[in-house]
Design a protein around this motif. Structure first.
Motif, mmCIF file in Angstrom:
data_model
loop_
_atom_site.group_PDB
_atom_site.id
_atom_site.type_symbol
_atom_site.label_atom_id
_atom_site.label_comp_id
_atom_site.label_asym_id
_atom_site.label_seq_id
_atom_site.Cartn_x
_atom_site.Cartn_y
_atom_site.Cartn_z
ATOM 1 N N TYR A 205 1.270 -10.396 20.835
ATOM 2 C CA TYR A 205 1.776 -9.055 21.092
ATOM 3 C C TYR A 205 0.797 -7.964 20.661
ATOM 4 C CZ TYR A 205 6.230 -11.455 21.849
ATOM 5 O OH TYR A 205 7.223 -12.286 22.301
ATOM 6 N N GLY A 206 -0.089 -8.275 19.731
ATOM 7 C CA GLY A 206 -1.118 -7.308 19.344
ATOM 8 C C GLY A 206 -2.005 -6.958 20.522
ATOM 9 N N ASN A 207 -2.403 -7.964 21.284
ATOM 10 C CA ASN A 207 -3.204 -7.712 22.482
ATOM 11 C C ASN A 207 -2.414 -6.931 23.520
ATOM 12 O OD1 ASN A 207 -5.809 -8.934 22.004
ATOM 13 N ND2 ASN A 207 -4.754 -10.898 22.002
ATOM 14 N N VAL A 208 -1.153 -7.281 23.690
ATOM 15 C CA VAL A 208 -0.317 -6.602 24.690
ATOM 16 C C VAL A 208 -0.171 -5.121 24.345
ATOM 17 C CG1 VAL A 208 1.973 -6.504 25.749
ATOM 18 C CG2 VAL A 208 0.927 -8.731 25.274
ATOM 19 N N ILE A 209 0.167 -4.814 23.097
ATOM 20 C CA ILE A 209 0.384 -3.413 22.715
ATOM 21 C C ILE A 209 -0.922 -2.621 22.732
ATOM 22 C CG2 ILE A 209 0.238 -3.582 20.174
ATOM 23 C CD1 ILE A 209 3.034 -1.740 22.035
ATOM 24 N N MET A 210 -2.036 -3.266 22.361
ATOM 25 C CA MET A 210 -3.331 -2.575 22.413
ATOM 26 C C MET A 210 -3.753 -2.311 23.853
ATOM 27 S SD MET A 210 -4.648 -1.480 19.649
ATOM 28 C CE MET A 210 -6.348 -1.218 20.171
ATOM 29 N N ASN A 211 -3.595 -3.292 24.733
ATOM 30 C CA ASN A 211 -3.953 -3.068 26.136
ATOM 31 C C ASN A 211 -3.068 -1.994 26.767
ATOM 32 O OD1 ASN A 211 -6.236 -4.738 26.620
ATOM 33 N ND2 ASN A 211 -4.910 -6.525 26.480
ATOM 34 N N ALA A 212 -1.791 -1.974 26.419
ATOM 35 C CA ALA A 212 -0.903 -0.918 26.904
ATOM 36 C C ALA A 212 -1.374 0.447 26.385
ATOM 37 C CB ALA A 212 0.535 -1.191 26.466
ATOM 38 N N SER A 213 -1.855 0.489 25.148
ATOM 39 C CA SER A 213 -2.335 1.740 24.547
ATOM 40 C C SER A 213 -3.628 2.210 25.202
ATOM 41 C CB SER A 213 -2.526 1.548 23.049
ATOM 42 O OG SER A 213 -1.310 1.168 22.441
ATOM 43 N N CYS B 243 0.844 -1.190 0.000
ATOM 44 C CA CYS B 243 0.000 0.000 0.000
ATOM 45 C C CYS B 243 0.881 1.242 0.000
ATOM 46 C CB CYS B 243 -0.908 -0.005 1.231
ATOM 47 S SG CYS B 243 -2.015 1.409 1.297
ATOM 48 N N VAL B 244 0.861 1.951 -1.101
ATOM 49 C CA VAL B 244 1.623 3.194 -1.181
ATOM 50 C C VAL B 244 0.760 4.302 -0.582
ATOM 51 C CG1 VAL B 244 2.719 4.855 -2.715
ATOM 52 C CG2 VAL B 244 2.836 2.410 -3.232
ATOM 53 N N TYR B 245 1.218 4.848 0.539
ATOM 54 C CA TYR B 245 0.489 5.932 1.189
ATOM 55 C C TYR B 245 1.480 6.779 1.979
ATOM 56 C CZ TYR B 245 0.755 4.030 5.916
ATOM 57 O OH TYR B 245 1.206 3.616 7.137
ATOM 58 N N GLN B 246 1.008 7.932 2.427
ATOM 59 C CA GLN B 246 1.869 8.863 3.150
ATOM 60 C C GLN B 246 1.859 8.523 4.638
ATOM 61 O OE1 GLN B 246 3.813 11.278 1.646
ATOM 62 N NE2 GLN B 246 4.706 11.394 3.685
ATOM 63 N N ASP B 247 2.776 7.653 5.062
ATOM 64 C CA ASP B 247 2.842 7.257 6.471
ATOM 65 C C ASP B 247 3.277 8.419 7.353
ATOM 66 O OD1 ASP B 247 2.916 5.496 8.786
ATOM 67 O OD2 ASP B 247 5.088 5.509 8.562
ATOM 68 N N ILE B 248 4.262 9.172 6.924
ATOM 69 C CA ILE B 248 4.724 10.324 7.690
ATOM 70 C C ILE B 248 3.763 11.468 7.368
ATOM 71 C CG2 ILE B 248 6.645 11.894 8.114
ATOM 72 C CD1 ILE B 248 8.503 9.573 7.248
ATOM 73 N N ASP B 249 2.754 11.613 8.244
ATOM 74 C CA ASP B 249 1.596 12.448 7.952
ATOM 75 C C ASP B 249 1.504 13.725 8.783
ATOM 76 O OD1 ASP B 249 1.044 11.344 10.411
ATOM 77 O OD2 ASP B 249 -0.818 10.346 9.803
ATOM 78 N N GLY B 250 2.547 14.044 9.531
ATOM 79 C CA GLY B 250 2.513 15.257 10.341
ATOM 80 C C GLY B 250 1.769 15.109 11.657
ATOM 81 N N LYS B 251 1.273 13.908 11.956
ATOM 82 C CA LYS B 251 0.522 13.701 13.203
ATOM 83 C C LYS B 251 1.368 13.078 14.308
ATOM 84 C CE LYS B 251 -3.998 13.467 11.053
ATOM 85 N NZ LYS B 251 -4.012 13.176 9.653
ATOM 86 N N ASP B 252 2.530 12.546 13.964
ATOM 87 C CA ASP B 252 3.378 11.912 14.979
ATOM 88 C C ASP B 252 3.762 12.887 16.088
ATOM 89 O OD1 ASP B 252 3.602 9.217 14.037
ATOM 90 O OD2 ASP B 252 4.924 9.945 12.449
ATOM 91 N N GLN B 253 3.905 14.161 15.747
ATOM 92 C CA GLN B 253 4.329 15.155 16.725
ATOM 93 C C GLN B 253 3.291 15.358 17.825
ATOM 94 O OE1 GLN B 253 4.554 15.275 13.443
ATOM 95 N NE2 GLN B 253 6.279 16.495 12.747
ATOM 96 N N LYS B 254 2.000 15.115 17.532
ATOM 97 C CA LYS B 254 0.938 15.263 18.521
ATOM 98 C C LYS B 254 0.716 14.005 19.341
ATOM 99 C CE LYS B 254 -1.935 18.665 16.157
ATOM 100 N NZ LYS B 254 -3.287 18.948 15.689
ATOM 101 N N ALA B 255 1.208 12.877 18.863
ATOM 102 C CA ALA B 255 0.895 11.576 19.464
ATOM 103 C C ALA B 255 1.829 11.216 20.611
ATOM 104 C CB ALA B 255 0.996 10.488 18.384
ATOM 105 N N LEU B 256 1.333 10.307 21.458
ATOM 106 C CA LEU B 256 2.208 9.550 22.338
ATOM 107 C C LEU B 256 2.487 8.237 21.619
ATOM 108 C CD1 LEU B 256 0.714 10.027 25.926
ATOM 109 C CD2 LEU B 256 2.810 11.016 24.984
ATOM 110 N N HIS B 257 3.705 7.772 21.696
ATOM 111 C CA HIS B 257 4.119 6.578 20.964
ATOM 112 C C HIS B 257 4.296 5.431 21.955
ATOM 113 C CE1 HIS B 257 4.702 8.977 17.337
ATOM 114 N NE2 HIS B 257 4.981 9.928 18.218
ATOM 115 N N VAL B 258 3.618 4.320 21.665
ATOM 116 C CA VAL B 258 3.671 3.141 22.527
ATOM 117 C C VAL B 258 4.531 2.109 21.804
ATOM 118 C CG1 VAL B 258 2.331 1.419 23.786
ATOM 119 C CG2 VAL B 258 1.358 3.710 23.376
ATOM 120 N N LEU B 259 5.694 1.850 22.363
ATOM 121 C CA LEU B 259 6.673 0.970 21.728
ATOM 122 C C LEU B 259 6.765 -0.342 22.499
ATOM 123 C CD1 LEU B 259 8.337 4.125 22.002
ATOM 124 C CD2 LEU B 259 9.009 3.045 19.868
ATOM 125 N N GLY B 260 6.722 -1.463 21.780
ATOM 126 C CA GLY B 260 6.816 -2.777 22.395
ATOM 127 C C GLY B 260 8.109 -3.467 22.005
#
Length: 147
Positions: free
Chosen positions: A89-97, A34-51
């Motif tokens: 890990y999908g459940n783990v990262i979603m529950n953490a989020s 899927c070709v799309y614009q991943d870097i969309d200018g919204k990362d700066q507003k977000a909190l990032h949950v890293l697993g």
């Protein structure tokens, strides 16, 4: 098992930012073709949950307070490395989020834009469909709400 870390954009190290962008690209652009614009200018507003598993980033989401993406708090860019999906890990990262939204934003209502084929996964996390299916970047999606 994975350990999670929550960081604001300006708290991410260059390596963490590189790793999360690489993981998102690996799954959303290359694997899903899927070709799309991943870097969309919204990362700066977000909190990032890293697993992390053994110091390697294997799961990730970004979360938003109400009004920054949807009217409600939201979770997006939910991703687990292909070779690590069998480990729940999908459940783990979603529950953490979900917990991070409750803790950082004091919110319990969360809206997501889910790829339709993952509807059952999100239903198991207590998200319910709202509205009709739609295309986002050429992929069928459905809005879902957690409350």
């Amino acid at each position: 098992m994975i350990t999670t870390k929550i960081s604001a954009f300006n708290e991410l190290s260059i390596v963490e930012l590189y790793d999360l962008l690489q993981l998102r690209s690996e799954v959303f652009v290359v694997e899903q073709d899927c070709v799309y614009q991943d870097i969309d200018g919204k990362d700066q507003k977000a909190l990032h949950v890293l697993g992390y598993k053994n110091e390697k980033l294997v799961a990730y989401t970004r979360i938003f307070k109400p009004g920054d993406y949807f009217k409600e708090a939201s979770i997006g860019r939910v991703v687990v490395m292909k070779g690590e999906r069998a480990h729940n890990y999908g459940n783990v990262i979603m529950n953490a989020s979900i917990n991070a939204i409750k803790m950082h934003y004091n919110e319990t209502t969360i809206k997501i834009s889910a790829q339709t084929y993952l509807k059952r996964f999100y239903n198991n996390l207590k998200f319910m469909e709202i509205g009709e299916e739609y295309l986002e970047d050429g992929i069928p999606h459905i809005a879902m709400l957690y409350s």
